[in-house]
Enzyme design. Structure first.
Site, PDB file in Angstrom:
ATOM      1  CE  LYS A  92      56.083  22.378  83.985  1.00 19.67           C
ATOM      2  NZ  LYS A  92      57.427  21.770  84.257  1.00 19.67           N
TER       3      LYS A  92
ATOM      4  NE  ARG B 164      55.284  23.471  90.243  1.00 21.45           N
ATOM      5  CZ  ARG B 164      55.835  24.104  89.197  1.00 21.45           C
ATOM      6  NH1 ARG B 164      55.118  24.854  88.423  1.00 21.45           N
ATOM      7  NH2 ARG B 164      57.115  23.967  88.944  1.00 21.45           N
TER       8      ARG B 164
ATOM      9  NE  ARG C  51      64.707  26.495  82.865  1.00 17.98           N
ATOM     10  CZ  ARG C  51      63.624  25.926  83.414  1.00 17.98           C
ATOM     11  NH1 ARG C  51      62.598  25.579  82.651  1.00 17.98           N
ATOM     12  NH2 ARG C  51      63.588  25.691  84.699  1.00 17.98           N
TER      13      ARG C  51
ATOM     14  NE  ARG D  65      63.186  29.472  86.556  1.00 24.72           N
ATOM     15  CZ  ARG D  65      62.304  28.497  86.441  1.00 24.72           C
ATOM     16  NH1 ARG D  65      61.698  28.296  85.272  1.00 24.72           N
ATOM     17  NH2 ARG D  65      62.015  27.729  87.453  1.00 24.72           N
TER      18      ARG D  65
ATOM     19  NE  ARG E 212      62.830  24.193  90.012  1.00 22.81           N
ATOM     20  CZ  ARG E 212      63.556  24.635  88.982  1.00 22.81           C
ATOM     21  NH1 ARG E 212      64.807  25.027  89.172  1.00 22.81           N
ATOM     22  NH2 ARG E 212      63.029  24.683  87.787  1.00 22.81           N
TER      23      ARG E 212
HETATM   24  P1  ADP Z   1      59.807  23.361  81.909  1.00 24.86           P
HETATM   25  O1  ADP Z   1      58.972  24.569  81.517  1.00 24.86           O
HETATM   26  O2  ADP Z   1      59.007  22.090  81.904  1.00 24.86           O
HETATM   27  O3  ADP Z   1      60.539  23.556  83.200  1.00 24.86           O
HETATM   28  P2  ADP Z   1      61.498  24.119  79.598  1.00 24.86           P
HETATM   29  O4  ADP Z   1      60.532  24.163  78.464  1.00 24.86           O
HETATM   30  O5  ADP Z   1      61.956  25.410  80.141  1.00 24.86           O
HETATM   31  O6  ADP Z   1      60.911  23.167  80.786  1.00 24.86           O
HETATM   32  O7  ADP Z   1      62.745  23.240  79.135  1.00 24.86           O
HETATM   33  C1  ADP Z   1      63.880  23.075  79.971  1.00 24.86           C
HETATM   34  C2  ADP Z   1      65.158  23.181  79.133  1.00 24.86           C
HETATM   35  O8  ADP Z   1      65.272  22.021  78.306  1.00 24.86           O
HETATM   36  C3  ADP Z   1      65.195  24.375  78.198  1.00 24.86           C
HETATM   37  O9  ADP Z   1      66.531  24.842  78.141  1.00 24.86           O
HETATM   38  C4  ADP Z   1      64.746  23.804  76.840  1.00 24.86           C
HETATM   39  O10 ADP Z   1      65.354  24.501  75.759  1.00 24.86           O
HETATM   40  C5  ADP Z   1      65.228  22.364  76.925  1.00 24.86           C
HETATM   41  N1  ADP Z   1      64.288  21.398  76.311  1.00 24.86           N
HETATM   42  C6  ADP Z   1      62.937  21.439  76.288  1.00 24.86           C
HETATM   43  N2  ADP Z   1      62.422  20.355  75.673  1.00 24.86           N
HETATM   44  C7  ADP Z   1      63.479  19.590  75.307  1.00 24.86           C
HETATM   45  C8  ADP Z   1      63.608  18.331  74.613  1.00 24.86           C
HETATM   46  N3  ADP Z   1      62.533  17.642  74.189  1.00 24.86           N
HETATM   47  N4  ADP Z   1      64.861  17.846  74.428  1.00 24.86           N
HETATM   48  C9  ADP Z   1      65.950  18.552  74.861  1.00 24.86           C
HETATM   49  N5  ADP Z   1      65.890  19.723  75.502  1.00 24.86           N
HETATM   50  C10 ADP Z   1      64.678  20.249  75.721  1.00 24.86           C
HETATM   51  P1  ADP Z   2      59.744  24.615  86.470  1.00 21.54           P
HETATM   52  O1  ADP Z   2      58.685  24.123  85.569  1.00 21.54           O
HETATM   53  O2  ADP Z   2      61.070  24.685  85.801  1.00 21.54           O
HETATM   54  O3  ADP Z   2      59.780  23.921  87.788  1.00 21.54           O
HETATM   55  P2  ADP Z   2      58.252  27.074  87.140  1.00 21.54           P
HETATM   56  O4  ADP Z   2      58.623  28.350  86.508  1.00 21.54           O
HETATM   57  O5  ADP Z   2      56.984  26.427  86.755  1.00 21.54           O
HETATM   58  O6  ADP Z   2      59.500  26.116  86.902  1.00 21.54           O
HETATM   59  O7  ADP Z   2      58.231  27.237  88.733  1.00 21.54           O
HETATM   60  C1  ADP Z   2      59.297  27.835  89.452  1.00 21.54           C
HETATM   61  C2  ADP Z   2      58.953  27.872  90.921  1.00 21.54           C
HETATM   62  O8  ADP Z   2      57.785  28.705  91.127  1.00 21.54           O
HETATM   63  C3  ADP Z   2      58.589  26.526  91.542  1.00 21.54           C
HETATM   64  O9  ADP Z   2      59.735  25.810  91.981  1.00 21.54           O
HETATM   65  C4  ADP Z   2      57.692  26.962  92.712  1.00 21.54           C
HETATM   66  O10 ADP Z   2      58.454  27.453  93.796  1.00 21.54           O
HETATM   67  C5  ADP Z   2      56.938  28.141  92.113  1.00 21.54           C
HETATM   68  N1  ADP Z   2      55.666  27.743  91.445  1.00 21.54           N
HETATM   69  C6  ADP Z   2      55.350  27.851  90.141  1.00 21.54           C
HETATM   70  N2  ADP Z   2      54.106  27.411  89.897  1.00 21.54           N
HETATM   71  C7  ADP Z   2      53.615  26.993  91.091  1.00 21.54           C
HETATM   72  C8  ADP Z   2      52.386  26.396  91.506  1.00 21.54           C
HETATM   73  N3  ADP Z   2      51.403  26.132  90.615  1.00 21.54           N
HETATM   74  N4  ADP Z   2      52.242  26.096  92.815  1.00 21.54           N
HETATM   75  C9  ADP Z   2      53.211  26.344  93.724  1.00 21.54           C
HETATM   76  N5  ADP Z   2      54.397  26.888  93.395  1.00 21.54           N
HETATM   77  C10 ADP Z   2      54.610  27.217  92.089  1.00 21.54           C
END
Ligand code: ADP
Ligand code: ADP
Ligand code: ZN
Length: 228
Positions: A23, A98, A137, A171, A182
């Site tokens: 995302k 979410r 990541r 992180r 998660r």
């Molecule tokens: P999210 O915001 O959904 O948690 P991220 O965009 O931070 O996910 O992506 C998670 C990790 O995977 C990052 O280290 C990113 O560089 C990598 N990543 C994102 N998209 C892809 C993909 N299509 N294939 C492989 N690795 C990816």
């Molecule tokens: P990822 O996409 O990798 O799970 P985020 O950065 O979106 O990571 O979220 C990290 C943490 O922040 C989540 O595990 C949750 O604890 C909190 N969080 C983020 N967005 C929300 C939301 N919309 N509602 C509730 N908790 C959230």
């Protein structure tokens, strides 16, 4: 809006998908490509934790265990950010909503502003691959660009492609135990939103197991269509 215009001036997108789906990576690309604003509740919450605000103090332990922060806190943070003028040109919601309550609150906030969600894009991935994505990541401390130990390394080892910084962050919640929690929270509370947006006729699915650039091409096509 009177419903008779043919061209949308603003696209408001929701990116749905479990932790690690891509995302944040894709939101940044859409931000650059279309002048949209990425609105990540995860980033807003981490900033609140770092700043030591009341919301941040309440959120810290919840985030460390991989549970969802309360709807009240998240909606309040989101509402404040959405009220800033730069959001009027279109927003990419990354990690929000979410829960069903958040999705309903978002619809109400958008309606108040005379706007709506143009597309909700579900990034479809295999859970099993998400642990690797999250464990590898890291992010540039200078500009926030996201990287991965195996899937997206900087061109020059230890130097950000985007801003040249050599400082990177990992992180605290990107560890195997928290990831499991998660993913559980995602399936229990967030995955039902796929049906929520399906019922509203704005859902698009994208194969997010593909390479980053391939996923990005699919998303670009969806946004271009939304703006046409
Ligand atoms: P999210 O915001 O959904 O948690 P991220 O965009 O931070 O996910 O992506 C998670 C990790 O995977 C990052 O280290 C990113 O560089 C990598 N990543 C994102 N998209 C892809 C993909 N299509 N294939 C492989 N690795 C990816
Ligand atoms: P990822 O996409 O990798 O799970 P985020 O950065 O979106 O990571 O979220 C990290 C943490 O922040 C989540 O595990 C949750 O604890 C909190 N969080 C983020 N967005 C929300 C939301 N919309 N509602 C509730 N908790 C959230
Ligand atoms: Zn950088």
């Amino acid at each position: 809006m009177d419903g008779t215009t043919t061209a949308q001036t603003a696209a408001n997108l929701v990116l749905l998908g479990p932790p690690g789906a891509g995302k944040g990576t894709q939101a940044r690309k859409l931000e650059e490509g279309f002048g949209l604003i990425q609105l990540s509740t995860g980033d807003l919450l981490r900033a609140a934790v770092a700043a030591g605000t009341e919301a941040g103090k309440a959120a810290k332990a919840v985030m460390e265990r991989g549970d969802l922060v309360s709807d009240d806190i998240v909606i309040a943070i989101l509402r404040d950010r959405l009220g800033e003028p730069d959001c009027a040109n279109g927003v990419i919601f990354d990690g929000f909503p979410r829960t069903a309550a958040q999705a309903e609150a978002l619809d109400a906030l958008m309606a108040e502003a005379g706007s709506s969600i143009t597309s909700a894009i579900s990034l479809e991935v295999d859970d099993a691959a998400m642990v690797d994505r999250i464990s590898g990541r890291f992010t540039c401390a200078g500009c926030g660009e996201g990287y991965h130990d195996s899937f997206k390394q900087p061109a020059k080892d230890g130097v950000c492609d985007n801003c040249g910084s050599s400082e990177f962050n990992r992180r605290a919640d990107d560890n195997a135990e928290t990831v499991a929690q998660r993913l559980k929270a995602y399936h229990a509370q967030t995955a039902p939103l796929i049906a929520y947006y399906g019922e509203r006729g704005v859902l698009k699915g994208v194969d997010a197991m593909a390479q980053i650039d391939t996923v990005s091409e699919s998303l670009t096509a969806i946004v271009q269509e939304a703006l046409a």
